[in-house]
Design a protein around this motif. Structure first.
Motif: not given
Length: 182
Positions: A102-105, A98-99, A59-60, A86-87
């Protein structure tokens, strides 16, 4: 995971006998109570703690990357292409909707695209910045020309006169200065 989470060696030692047995075959385990229920519960608690730490760190990192993307877009005068709020919400990440990886990517891809776009805009932005500085100098020159006391032999008057000469030269180089006034 311990290395990623900066877990001290002292904390790791409590589970040394378990971690050293991970790749061990069943018949090689000869110590009594090595797989006791209490020890397995402790290991499960440690794994849960590490997973929570991992979630917090992710999260950080996500927040840091999101801010990096926003700043890059702001500096390049681009519309921020950030994914919907929302994501990014903690609830979506924690619930597993949400993974985070995947979000970081996705954020990394957006940052890469934004950097490419910023690079393509760099020359134009530099020219605009020079033009804005020249316009500010033109404004200063207009104020200076309105000042009735500009020729008095006061302190640092010669410096101000030199600046005014330089600004006049700069202002004469402004393209379309008669067309556009800020």
């Amino acid at each position: 995971m311990w290395n990623l989470m900066d877990t001290t060696m002292e904390e790791q030692k409590k589970y040394q006998n378990v971690t050293s047995r991970i790749a061990t075959l069943e018949f090689e385990i000869t110590e009594p109570n090595i797989l006791s229920v209490d020890l397995l519960n402790d290991v499960e608690a440690e794994v849960s703690k590490l997973e929570q730490l991992k979630s917090i760190k992710l999260k950080e990192i996500l927040l840091k990357k999101k801010l990096e993307l926003e700043e890059l877009c702001r500096q390049s005068h681009m519309v921020t292409e950030i994914l919907s709020a929302a994501e990014y919400s903690n609830e979506a990440i924690e619930s597993g909707v949400v993974d985070p990886a995947c979000l970081l990517e996705q954020i990394e891809l957006q940052i890469a695209r934004a950097k490419e776009e910023a690079l393509s805009r760099k020359e134009i932005l530099e020219k605009i910045e020079k033009w804005l500085v020249a316009c500010q100098e033109e404004y200063w020159l207009e104020e200076y020309n309105r000042d009735d006391n500009r020729y008095t032999a006061g302190r640092d008057a010669h410096i101000t006169l030199k600046r005014a000469e330089k600004v006049r030269v700069l202002v004469n180089k402004i393209p379309g200065k008669d067309l556009v006034k800020l």
